[in-house]
Design a protein around this motif. Structure first.
Motif, short mmCIF file in Angstrom:
data_model
loop_
_atom_site.label_atom_id
_atom_site.label_comp_id
_atom_site.label_asym_id
_atom_site.label_seq_id
_atom_site.Cartn_x
_atom_site.Cartn_y
_atom_site.Cartn_z
N ASP A 1 0.91 -1.15 -0.03
CA ASP A 1 -0.04 -0.13 0.03
C ASP A 1 0.76 1.22 0.06
N TYR A 2 1.74 1.19 0.81
CA TYR A 2 2.82 2.41 0.83
C TYR A 2 4.17 1.93 1.00
N VAL A 3 4.99 2.91 0.79
CA VAL A 3 6.54 2.78 0.81
C VAL A 3 7.00 4.12 1.58
N GLN A 4 7.73 4.12 2.73
CA GLN A 4 8.23 5.22 3.45
C GLN A 4 9.63 5.10 3.54
N ARG B 1 5.40 6.97 -0.61
CA ARG B 1 4.69 6.82 -2.05
C ARG B 1 3.61 5.89 -1.65
N THR B 2 2.55 6.20 -2.33
CA THR B 2 1.25 5.44 -1.97
C THR B 2 0.99 4.59 -3.24
N MET C 1 0.57 -5.38 7.64
CA MET C 1 1.87 -5.92 8.09
C MET C 1 2.82 -4.56 7.66
N ILE C 2 3.79 -4.38 8.59
CA ILE C 2 4.79 -3.58 8.34
C ILE C 2 6.06 -4.32 8.16
N PHE D 1 4.51 -1.02 3.84
CA PHE D 1 3.18 -1.21 4.74
C PHE D 1 2.36 -2.11 3.55
N PHE D 2 1.78 -3.28 4.00
CA PHE D 2 1.05 -4.18 3.44
C PHE D 2 -0.18 -4.36 4.04
#
Length: 143
Positions: free
Chosen positions: A46-49, A59-60, A124-125, A138-139
């Motif tokens: 979902d996201y990458v930080q 990024r989303t 899950m992170i 971020f999953f």
């Protein structure tokens, strides 16, 4: 004197079992729970930080086709990039790790590991650090 010795031995034998029991190693329980929470699901990114020094960028990928990975109970894994292999969950010190040994479509080996920061039934992170940059993934899953 005899009563003092008796009381001392009584205290030692009554307290010692509780002290030992309180220092149990829960590593196996945590690893097994992580396997249960992760297995037989498709996890969507979902996201990458990324954080470098104090700079954070996100990024989303919500609402668009994105990277996904499957972790099966058989310990096999596959992802949207075409990697196919096996995984294991291990605990190192206080950190849960997921280690993947896979191959690309062309047969080249690919090995990587992530720290499992947080895992639940549907989210899950995971994270990894490289060259002074920490990346958090971020999953989420539908199951």
């Amino acid at each position: 004197m005899k009563q003092l010795l008796y009381n001392s031995l009584l205290i030692i034998f009554c307290i010692l079992p509780f002290t030992i029991a309180c220092n149990k190693d829960n590593t196996g329980i945590e690893v097994n729970l992580a396997y249960q929470l992760i297995a037989d699901k498709t996890w969507y990114l979902d996201y990458v930080q990324t954080t470098t020094d104090s700079t954070v960028s996100t990024r989303t990928f919500l609402g668009q086709p994105t990277y996904f990975i499957n972790y099966l109970k058989s310990l096999a894994t596959s992802d949207s990039d075409g990697l196919i292999g096996v995984y294991e969950i291990a605990k190192s010190d206080t950190v849960l790790l997921i280690k993947v040994m896979a191959k690309t479509n062309s047969g080249n080996p690919s090995a990587y590991s992530y720290e499992i920061e947080s895992i639940g039934k549907k989210s899950m992170i995971m994270s990894y650090s490289k060259n002074n940059t920490k990346t958090r993934l971020f999953f989420s899953t539908q199951k």
